[in-house]
Motif scaffolding. Sequence first.
Motif, PDB file in Angstrom:
ATOM      1  N   LYS A 181      20.026 -77.708 -18.183  1.00 28.39           N
ATOM      2  CA  LYS A 181      18.879 -77.062 -17.551  1.00 28.39           C
ATOM      3  C   LYS A 181      18.106 -76.162 -18.519  1.00 28.39           C
ATOM      4  O   LYS A 181      16.913 -75.941 -18.335  1.00 28.39           O
ATOM      5  CB  LYS A 181      19.352 -76.240 -16.347  1.00 28.39           C
ATOM      6  N   SER A 182      18.785 -75.640 -19.524  1.00 27.64           N
ATOM      7  CA  SER A 182      18.112 -74.736 -20.459  1.00 27.64           C
ATOM      8  C   SER A 182      18.069 -75.335 -21.857  1.00 27.64           C
ATOM      9  O   SER A 182      18.950 -76.120 -22.245  1.00 27.64           O
ATOM     10  CB  SER A 182      18.830 -73.384 -20.513  1.00 27.64           C
ATOM     11  N   GLU A 183      17.053 -74.982 -22.603  1.00 26.41           N
ATOM     12  CA  GLU A 183      16.954 -75.416 -23.995  1.00 26.41           C
ATOM     13  C   GLU A 183      18.115 -74.874 -24.810  1.00 26.41           C
ATOM     14  O   GLU A 183      18.623 -75.546 -25.714  1.00 26.41           O
ATOM     15  CB  GLU A 183      15.627 -74.937 -24.601  1.00 26.41           C
ATOM     16  N   ASP A 184      18.560 -73.640 -24.476  1.00 27.71           N
ATOM     17  CA  ASP A 184      19.616 -73.001 -25.241  1.00 27.71           C
ATOM     18  C   ASP A 184      20.931 -73.779 -25.128  1.00 27.71           C
ATOM     19  O   ASP A 184      21.616 -74.006 -26.126  1.00 27.71           O
ATOM     20  CB  ASP A 184      19.803 -71.560 -24.744  1.00 27.71           C
ATOM     21  N   ALA A 185      21.290 -74.192 -23.909  1.00 27.63           N
ATOM     22  CA  ALA A 185      22.538 -74.938 -23.714  1.00 27.63           C
ATOM     23  C   ALA A 185      22.498 -76.268 -24.458  1.00 27.63           C
ATOM     24  O   ALA A 185      23.490 -76.694 -25.073  1.00 27.63           O
ATOM     25  CB  ALA A 185      22.771 -75.163 -22.221  1.00 27.63           C
ATOM     26  N   SER A 212      19.107 -75.056 -33.238  1.00 33.21           N
ATOM     27  CA  SER A 212      18.617 -73.792 -32.705  1.00 33.21           C
ATOM     28  C   SER A 212      17.699 -74.037 -31.512  1.00 33.21           C
ATOM     29  O   SER A 212      17.054 -75.087 -31.410  1.00 33.21           O
ATOM     30  CB  SER A 212      17.867 -73.009 -33.788  1.00 33.21           C
ATOM     31  N   GLN A 213      17.644 -73.019 -30.609  1.00 36.63           N
ATOM     32  CA  GLN A 213      16.778 -73.147 -29.433  1.00 36.63           C
ATOM     33  C   GLN A 213      15.303 -73.267 -29.806  1.00 36.63           C
ATOM     34  O   GLN A 213      14.585 -74.087 -29.221  1.00 36.63           O
ATOM     35  CB  GLN A 213      17.018 -71.951 -28.494  1.00 36.63           C
ATOM     36  N   PRO A 214      14.815 -72.506 -30.811  1.00 37.48           N
ATOM     37  CA  PRO A 214      13.405 -72.669 -31.195  1.00 37.48           C
ATOM     38  C   PRO A 214      13.085 -74.072 -31.684  1.00 37.48           C
ATOM     39  O   PRO A 214      11.987 -74.596 -31.443  1.00 37.48           O
ATOM     40  CB  PRO A 214      13.216 -71.621 -32.295  1.00 37.48           C
ATOM     41  N   THR A 215      14.055 -74.706 -32.372  1.00 35.75           N
ATOM     42  CA  THR A 215      13.826 -76.077 -32.851  1.00 35.75           C
ATOM     43  C   THR A 215      13.668 -77.029 -31.671  1.00 35.75           C
ATOM     44  O   THR A 215      12.752 -77.868 -31.644  1.00 35.75           O
ATOM     45  CB  THR A 215      14.975 -76.542 -33.749  1.00 35.75           C
ATOM     46  N   ILE A 216      14.552 -76.904 -30.676  1.00 31.58           N
ATOM     47  CA  ILE A 216      14.457 -77.750 -29.485  1.00 31.58           C
ATOM     48  C   ILE A 216      13.128 -77.520 -28.774  1.00 31.58           C
ATOM     49  O   ILE A 216      12.453 -78.464 -28.344  1.00 31.58           O
ATOM     50  CB  ILE A 216      15.628 -77.463 -28.520  1.00 31.58           C
ATOM     51  N   SER A 217      12.720 -76.267 -28.683  1.00 35.95           N
ATOM     52  CA  SER A 217      11.457 -75.950 -28.009  1.00 35.95           C
ATOM     53  C   SER A 217      10.278 -76.602 -28.716  1.00 35.95           C
ATOM     54  O   SER A 217       9.384 -77.176 -28.068  1.00 35.95           O
ATOM     55  CB  SER A 217      11.278 -74.428 -27.958  1.00 35.95           C
ATOM     56  N   ARG A 218      10.268 -76.540 -30.032  1.00 31.25           N
ATOM     57  CA  ARG A 218       9.154 -77.126 -30.790  1.00 31.25           C
ATOM     58  C   ARG A 218       9.165 -78.646 -30.699  1.00 31.25           C
ATOM     59  O   ARG A 218       8.109 -79.287 -30.638  1.00 31.25           O
ATOM     60  CB  ARG A 218       9.231 -76.672 -32.250  1.00 31.25           C
ATOM     61  N   LEU A 219      10.365 -79.240 -30.695  1.00 33.22           N
ATOM     62  CA  LEU A 219      10.452 -80.704 -30.582  1.00 33.22           C
ATOM     63  C   LEU A 219       9.952 -81.158 -29.217  1.00 33.22           C
ATOM     64  O   LEU A 219       9.201 -82.134 -29.100  1.00 33.22           O
ATOM     65  CB  LEU A 219      11.895 -81.171 -30.798  1.00 33.22           C
ATOM     66  N   GLU A 220      10.361 -80.472 -28.154  1.00 29.84           N
ATOM     67  CA  GLU A 220       9.987 -80.894 -26.808  1.00 29.84           C
ATOM     68  C   GLU A 220       8.504 -80.664 -26.519  1.00 29.84           C
ATOM     69  O   GLU A 220       7.911 -81.375 -25.707  1.00 29.84           O
ATOM     70  CB  GLU A 220      10.841 -80.159 -25.776  1.00 29.84           C
ATOM     71  N   SER A 221       7.924 -79.688 -27.180  1.00 29.57           N
ATOM     72  CA  SER A 221       6.505 -79.421 -26.966  1.00 29.57           C
ATOM     73  C   SER A 221       5.601 -80.293 -27.829  1.00 29.57           C
ATOM     74  O   SER A 221       4.388 -80.348 -27.620  1.00 29.57           O
ATOM     75  CB  SER A 221       6.201 -77.950 -27.266  1.00 29.57           C
ATOM     76  N   GLY A 222       6.204 -80.982 -28.813  1.00 30.87           N
ATOM     77  CA  GLY A 222       5.415 -81.804 -29.717  1.00 30.87           C
ATOM     78  C   GLY A 222       4.831 -81.027 -30.874  1.00 30.87           C
ATOM     79  O   GLY A 222       4.058 -81.573 -31.668  1.00 30.87           O
TER      80      GLY A 222
END
Length: 370
Positions: A23-27, A35-45
Motif C-alpha cells: 500500500k505504501s511506497e516505503d514498504a 529508496s522510497q524517493p527512487t520508487i516515487s520518481r519511477l512511479e511518477s515517470g
Amino acid sequence: MLLPTDRDIGARVKRARIEAGYKSEDAFAKALGMSQPTISRLESGARRMGAAELVRIAEMLRRPPEHFLDDETSLVFFRDSGEPLSPETDVAFRWLEDFAQRLEALRTFTPKLKLPAPVSIATPAPMSWETAQAAAVEVRQRLDLGHGPAPDMFAIAERLGCVVVVRDFPDADFLAMYVPRPIGMTLINSSKNDRTSRQRFTLAHELFHHLFDRARRQVFVDFDLFAQRRDELANVFAAHFLAPREGVEAELKRRFGAARAESPETAYAIGYFFAISFEAACYHLTNLGFASPQATAKWRQVKRSELAAKLGVLPEQRQTEALPLEQRWPPEFIQRLRFALDARLIDTAQVRRHLREDPQAADQVLVATA
C-alpha cells in the motif's frame, strides 16, 4: 508504433504494486532494497526505469516484464479479414497477438542489439497480374537472387523485415495470417502447410501482403489462397518470385532441350527444381505460355509417385520432424532472447516463459548461451 511513456510504465507499476498488497511506497522500496524517493520518481515517470530495475520490480510483483511495456492501444490488431473467424482460428489469432507483445517487450529491453536493417522495396502496390509479375522480378533483383530457385524463404522473409512464426493449429482452417500492424508479422499454420513446397508458396504469398499491403488496417487471413482479388495477385507474385520466367525457360532448355513443357514429367521436374508443388508448376507453366491448359489439366491426373520414379527422384513427403529453431521462431526473437540473457536482463525462467510453447527451443537457447 507508439511505445508507452515513462509515465505510463510508472503508473502501471504503481497499480500493480497496490494490487500486490504494497500500500505504501516505503514498504515496497524496503522489499526491493531501494529508496522510497527512487520508487516515487519511477512511479511518477520523473525518472526512466532501466531494464534491470524493471525485471527486478516485475519479479517482486509476480508479473512478466512485458506487462508494464505493452502499449494497450497499439498492440491490438486490426481485424477485418472479410469473413468471420471460426473459434479455432480465433485462438490462433489471439496467440499471435500475445506473441507480438513478447517480441515488442524484447525489442524494448534490447535496444543496443544491432540487427541488419530490412531491405527496402519501393515498388508500387500491384493492381494487375502484369504488375504483380513485374513486382516479383523487381524484388528478386533487389535481393540479388538471379533467375534460379529462391533459397530459404524464411531467411528471405527476415531480410524483408517480415516476422514469421510457425505454429501448429490442427483444428483451425487457415493456411496463414498476415498482420500488418503494429508488427509486419506472418503466422504459418504448420498443420495446413505440411510439405516444403506448400510452405514456400504460402510464405511467398504472405510476403506479397507484407511488401504491398502494410498500409492497410486489415488482417489477411488466408484459407485457400484463392478467395479474393488480392489473393490472386499474391499468387501471381508468389509463382513468379519462386520460379521466374527466365529461370523456367533456362531449365526447360538445359534439361529437356525444349522451349515448352511437353509431358507431365517435364512439369514435375520444373516443380522439383524450383521447390514448388507439381500443381503449382502446371498452373505456372500454363500462365507462362509454356504449356496448354488442356495438357496440364490431364497431367494433374497422373500419380506423383509415378512421375518421381520416372525422373529418378524421391517424391515429396509430409514433414514429420520439427522445423529447425530458426524456422519455428523468428531469428530476431531468438537473437534478442540470447542477447538479453547474456546481458542478464532476463533469467532462464523468463527465457522459458517466452518460449513456453516450445521447451526444446528454450533448451537450445539456454545451451547456446551458457
